[in-house]
Design an enzyme around this catalytic site. Structure first.
Site, PDB file in Angstrom:
ATOM      1  N   SER A 151       6.754   7.419  -0.072  1.00 14.06           N
ATOM      2  CA  SER A 151       5.387   7.952  -0.082  1.00 14.06           C
ATOM      3  C   SER A 151       4.562   7.242   0.974  1.00 14.06           C
ATOM      4  O   SER A 151       4.328   6.027   0.885  1.00 14.06           O
ATOM      5  CB  SER A 151       4.747   7.752  -1.459  1.00 14.06           C
ATOM      6  OG  SER A 151       3.356   7.984  -1.337  1.00 14.06           O
ATOM      7  N   MET A 171       6.070  12.412 -13.369  1.00 15.38           N
ATOM      8  CA  MET A 171       5.251  11.262 -12.986  1.00 15.38           C
ATOM      9  C   MET A 171       5.557  10.081 -13.912  1.00 15.38           C
ATOM     10  O   MET A 171       5.551  10.229 -15.137  1.00 15.38           O
ATOM     11  CB  MET A 171       3.752  11.600 -13.089  1.00 15.38           C
ATOM     12  CG  MET A 171       3.270  12.692 -12.149  1.00 15.38           C
ATOM     13  SD  MET A 171       3.631  12.381 -10.415  1.00 15.38           S
ATOM     14  CE  MET A 171       2.710  10.855 -10.116  1.00 15.38           C
ATOM     15  N   ASP A 200       1.147  12.618  -0.482  1.00 16.58           N
ATOM     16  CA  ASP A 200       0.278  12.756  -1.650  1.00 16.58           C
ATOM     17  C   ASP A 200      -1.092  13.286  -1.248  1.00 16.58           C
ATOM     18  O   ASP A 200      -1.806  12.656  -0.470  1.00 16.58           O
ATOM     19  CB  ASP A 200       0.119  11.398  -2.337  1.00 16.58           C
ATOM     20  CG  ASP A 200       1.408  10.957  -3.010  1.00 16.58           C
ATOM     21  OD1 ASP A 200       1.908  11.711  -3.859  1.00 16.58           O
ATOM     22  OD2 ASP A 200       1.913   9.871  -2.676  1.00 16.58           O
ATOM     23  N   ASP A 212       8.324  10.043  -9.724  1.00 13.73           N
ATOM     24  CA  ASP A 212       7.280   9.558  -8.818  1.00 13.73           C
ATOM     25  C   ASP A 212       6.387   8.550  -9.535  1.00 13.73           C
ATOM     26  O   ASP A 212       5.741   8.886 -10.534  1.00 13.73           O
ATOM     27  CB  ASP A 212       6.446  10.765  -8.343  1.00 13.73           C
ATOM     28  CG  ASP A 212       5.379  10.396  -7.331  1.00 13.73           C
ATOM     29  OD1 ASP A 212       5.339   9.239  -6.882  1.00 13.73           O
ATOM     30  OD2 ASP A 212       4.579  11.297  -7.001  1.00 13.73           O
ATOM     31  N   MET A 230      -2.127  16.850  -5.751  1.00 15.93           N
ATOM     32  CA  MET A 230      -2.866  16.400  -6.938  1.00 15.93           C
ATOM     33  C   MET A 230      -4.288  16.898  -6.781  1.00 15.93           C
ATOM     34  O   MET A 230      -5.233  16.129  -6.550  1.00 15.93           O
ATOM     35  CB  MET A 230      -2.789  14.872  -7.047  1.00 15.93           C
ATOM     36  CG  MET A 230      -1.434  14.397  -7.535  1.00 15.93           C
ATOM     37  SD  MET A 230      -1.093  12.688  -7.107  1.00 15.93           S
ATOM     38  CE  MET A 230      -0.512  12.942  -5.442  1.00 15.93           C
TER      39      MET A 230
HETATM   40  C1  DX5 Z   1       0.718   8.541  -7.345  1.00  7.13           C
HETATM   41  C2  DX5 Z   1       1.423   9.238  -6.225  1.00  7.13           C
HETATM   42  C3  DX5 Z   1       2.689   8.582  -5.855  1.00  7.13           C
HETATM   43  C4  DX5 Z   1       2.528   7.203  -5.274  1.00  7.13           C
HETATM   44  C5  DX5 Z   1       3.803   6.474  -5.437  1.00  7.13           C
HETATM   45  O1  DX5 Z   1      -0.397   9.243  -7.689  1.00  7.13           O
HETATM   46  O2  DX5 Z   1       1.735  10.576  -6.589  1.00  7.13           O
HETATM   47  O3  DX5 Z   1       3.467   9.380  -4.993  1.00  7.13           O
HETATM   48  O4  DX5 Z   1       2.186   7.234  -3.915  1.00  7.13           O
HETATM   49  O5  DX5 Z   1       3.585   5.178  -5.017  1.00  7.13           O
HETATM   50  P1  DX5 Z   1       4.256   3.943  -5.768  1.00  7.13           P
HETATM   51  O6  DX5 Z   1       5.733   4.048  -5.514  1.00  7.13           O
HETATM   52  O7  DX5 Z   1       3.631   2.768  -5.089  1.00  7.13           O
HETATM   53  O8  DX5 Z   1       3.931   4.034  -7.226  1.00  7.13           O
HETATM   54 ZN    ZN Z   2       3.296  11.610  -5.346  1.00  8.74          ZN
END
Ligand code: DX5
Ligand code: ZN
Length: 221
Positions: free
Chosen positions: A10, A142, A37, A180, A73
């Site tokens: 990400s 998630m 994201d 994720d 999101m």
């Molecule tokens: C959270 C995002 C993720 C995030 C993951 O809202 O959807 O994709 O960037 O990052 P890490 O691996 O640091 O949790």
């Molecule tokens: Zn994400």
């Protein structure tokens, strides 16, 4: 032997002034996809990048021969799908909690020749997707509450991941399962045992102990 899982770093955790470099570094480090994201300050508090930036990043990804894994999101994503479809990501995913007309959204994405997905928050039951799994190309489970990188992994989603593997095997084996949030080299072992196909990793790739390449290798195992 390295585990048979795809890694989707990400770029939310990369230096936001050097996103093109982050894509190149991740690709050279062994990434399989690039996770992008998109946050709107409404469905989640945070605000990140939009379709204009993604369109330019898509050109970089294309030159590198790597696909974008775009995770929306945003509230009522159907209103904005055309703008994200324009950059031709490999995967385009909307949140179940953010879209009333989920079938219509997936249909629109798929008709554009893009693999369509649904993401669900840690508190959302998998059962709300029973009817739609047959037309999904990717399911994102998630493992943190969406909004920020670098959060702590929520272990209680593991039962849902195991159930998702059963559902997907029974209803649509070509749908991939992605996890994720909070993924690191330690929990990656368990996630792979549970049958996850793609691991997203932000903080543990871009702010981990080693280089981006070393960090990706550590997650793949
Ligand atoms: C959270 C995002 C993720 C995030 C993951 O809202 O959807 O994709 O960037 O990052 P890490 O691996 O640091 O949790
Ligand atoms: Zn994400």
């Amino acid at each position: 032997m390295a585990r048979n899982v795809l890694i989707s770093p990400s770029i939310l955790s990369a230096d936001q002034s050097r996103l093109a470099d982050a894509i190149i570094e991740a690709k050279n480090g062994g990434a399989d996809l690039i996770h992008v994201d998109v946050m709107d300050g409404h469905f989640v508090d945070n605000i990140t990048i939009g379709p204009g930036v993604i369109n330019d990043l898509a050109k970089v990804a294309d030159e590198q021969g790597i696909g974008l894994d775009v995770h929306l999101m945003i509230s009522n994503p159907i209103r904005h799908l055309d703008k994200f479809i324009a950059s031709k990501p490999e995967y385009l995913t909307v949140h179940q909690e953010a879209e009333t007309h989920l079938h219509m959204a997936l249909d629109k994405i798929k008709k554009a020749g893009i693999k369509a997905g649904v993401a669900i928050n840690p508190s959302t039951t998998l059962h709300v997707l029973e009817e739609i799994i047959p037309i999904m190309d990717i399911l994102i489970i998630m493992a943190v509450n969406p909004g920020w990188g670098g959060q702590k992994y929520i272990e209680l989603v593991e039962d849902k991941i195991a159930l998702a593997r059963e559902f997907v095997n029974a209803e649509n084996p070509s749908c991939v399962i992605e996890v994720d949030g909070g993924v690191n080299p330690e929990n990656a072992v368990k996630l792979c045992e549970l049958g996850v196909d793609i691991l997203v990793a932000g903080n543990s790739v871009f702010n981990g102990k080693g280089t981006v390449e070393e960090n990706i290798k550590a997650i793949r195992g």
